[in-house]
Design a protein around this motif. Structure first.
Motif, PDB file in Angstrom:
ATOM      1  N   GLN A  62       0.853  -1.189   0.000  1.00 31.02           N
ATOM      2  CA  GLN A  62       0.000   0.000   0.000  1.00 31.02           C
ATOM      3  C   GLN A  62       0.882   1.230   0.000  1.00 31.02           C
ATOM      4  O   GLN A  62       1.750   1.379   0.848  1.00 31.02           O
TER       5      GLN A  62
ATOM      6  N   LYS B  55      -4.208   7.135  -1.125  1.00 30.66           N
ATOM      7  CA  LYS B  55      -3.728   5.805  -0.747  1.00 30.66           C
ATOM      8  C   LYS B  55      -4.054   4.857  -1.892  1.00 30.66           C
ATOM      9  O   LYS B  55      -5.149   4.914  -2.453  1.00 30.66           O
ATOM     10  N   VAL B  56      -3.097   4.004  -2.230  1.00 38.50           N
ATOM     11  CA  VAL B  56      -3.301   3.048  -3.315  1.00 38.50           C
ATOM     12  C   VAL B  56      -2.868   1.661  -2.842  1.00 38.50           C
ATOM     13  O   VAL B  56      -1.743   1.490  -2.381  1.00 38.50           O
TER      14      VAL B  56
ATOM     15  N   ILE C  34      -1.992  -2.077  -3.951  1.00 38.60           N
ATOM     16  CA  ILE C  34      -1.572  -2.788  -5.162  1.00 38.60           C
ATOM     17  C   ILE C  34      -1.339  -4.245  -4.788  1.00 38.60           C
ATOM     18  O   ILE C  34      -0.592  -4.537  -3.858  1.00 38.60           O
TER      19      ILE C  34
ATOM     20  N   ALA D  23      -6.966  -1.379 -12.678  1.00 41.97           N
ATOM     21  CA  ALA D  23      -6.599  -0.161 -11.948  1.00 41.97           C
ATOM     22  C   ALA D  23      -7.280   1.033 -12.585  1.00 41.97           C
ATOM     23  O   ALA D  23      -7.572   1.018 -13.780  1.00 41.97           O
TER      24      ALA D  23
ATOM     25  N   VAL E 165      -3.353   5.411 -11.710  1.00 39.82           N
ATOM     26  CA  VAL E 165      -2.625   4.223 -11.232  1.00 39.82           C
ATOM     27  C   VAL E 165      -2.321   3.305 -12.408  1.00 39.82           C
ATOM     28  O   VAL E 165      -1.216   2.763 -12.526  1.00 39.82           O
TER      29      VAL E 165
ATOM     30  N   SER F 113      -5.655  -3.362  -8.222  1.00 41.04           N
ATOM     31  CA  SER F 113      -5.375  -2.209  -7.388  1.00 41.04           C
ATOM     32  C   SER F 113      -6.667  -1.548  -6.972  1.00 41.04           C
ATOM     33  O   SER F 113      -7.702  -1.684  -7.631  1.00 41.04           O
ATOM     34  N   LYS F 114      -6.596  -0.834  -5.858  1.00 38.34           N
ATOM     35  CA  LYS F 114      -7.751  -0.134  -5.335  1.00 38.34           C
ATOM     36  C   LYS F 114      -7.288   1.215  -4.829  1.00 38.34           C
ATOM     37  O   LYS F 114      -6.317   1.304  -4.087  1.00 38.34           O
ATOM     38  N   SER F 115      -7.981   2.256  -5.252  1.00 38.16           N
ATOM     39  CA  SER F 115      -7.653   3.590  -4.779  1.00 38.16           C
ATOM     40  C   SER F 115      -8.461   3.868  -3.527  1.00 38.16           C
ATOM     41  O   SER F 115      -9.684   3.764  -3.531  1.00 38.16           O
TER      42      SER F 115
ATOM     43  N   SER G 189      -8.816  11.164  -4.641  1.00 35.77           N
ATOM     44  CA  SER G 189      -8.788  10.779  -6.049  1.00 35.77           C
ATOM     45  C   SER G 189      -7.989  11.798  -6.869  1.00 35.77           C
ATOM     46  O   SER G 189      -8.023  11.775  -8.093  1.00 35.77           O
TER      47      SER G 189
ATOM     48  N   MET H 123      -2.399  10.327  -6.337  1.00 35.40           N
ATOM     49  CA  MET H 123      -2.536   8.900  -6.673  1.00 35.40           C
ATOM     50  C   MET H 123      -1.280   8.380  -7.377  1.00 35.40           C
ATOM     51  O   MET H 123      -0.809   7.285  -7.081  1.00 35.40           O
TER      52      MET H 123
ATOM     53  N   THR I 121       1.239   5.616  -5.801  1.00 34.57           N
ATOM     54  CA  THR I 121       1.561   4.392  -6.545  1.00 34.57           C
ATOM     55  C   THR I 121       3.073   4.208  -6.633  1.00 34.57           C
ATOM     56  O   THR I 121       3.590   3.120  -6.367  1.00 34.57           O
TER      57      THR I 121
END
Length: 168
Positions: A88, A95-96, A98, A109, A113, A127-129, A133, A138, A142
């Protein structure tokens, strides 16, 4: 955010413009507009970097962004077509998360990202953001996450063990 310095001219880098922002400076006569461009560069083989350029015209901003990105290259350890482990990255409120994925999954993604992961050469990843945003945060989150990735061989060497002992 930087690993080892490398001459960007030795790599065949591709660039992708992630975001262009029109910014205004208020002066006595009204507003002065200029542009900021967020650019990601990578060789699709483990090297990736991001940069921001600001100028009165869009092409100049993009050119400056590319130059800045070449100065901020990091090496991403790849295991086949994915990353070695879950990570992360955080930058500001961005926060991303992976996560490595099985071969054939593809790059799952969101916009900023995805640009970073594709130019880094990662072909299968989830991946999740989380959080902000904002594309700048971001991208930086990443890159921060990718820079914290470690190979099993590196961790085993640091602990003075073999890879077999480490993984069981």
């Amino acid at each position: 955010m930087r690993n080892t310095r490398i001459d960007p001219n030795t790599l065949e880098l591709e660039e992708k413009v992630v975001h262009i922002n029109r910014v205004a400076k208020v002066v006595k006569g009204g507003r002065r507009f200029s542009f900021s461009a967020l650019v990601v560069v990578g060789d699709k083989n483990g090297w990736v970097g991001a940069g921001i350029g600001k100028a009165a015209e869009v092409p100049d901003a993009i050119r400056k962004g590319i130059e800045d990105a070449k100065k901020n290259l990091i090496k991403v350890p790849l295991v086949g077509t994915t990353i070695p482990h879950l990570v992360q990255g955080e930058y500001g409120a961005g926060k991303v998360l992976i996560k490595p994925a099985a071969e054939g999954t593809g790059v799952i993604a969101g916009g900023p990202v995805r640009a970073v992961l594709e130019l880094a050469g990662v072909k299968d990843v989830l991946s999740k953001s989380l959080g902000s945003s904002n594309s700048i945060n971001m991208v930086r989150a990443t890159l921060e996450g990718l820079s914290r990735l470690k190979r099993a061989e590196d961790v085993a060497k640091l602990r003075g063990k073999s890879v077999e002992e480490l993984l069981g």
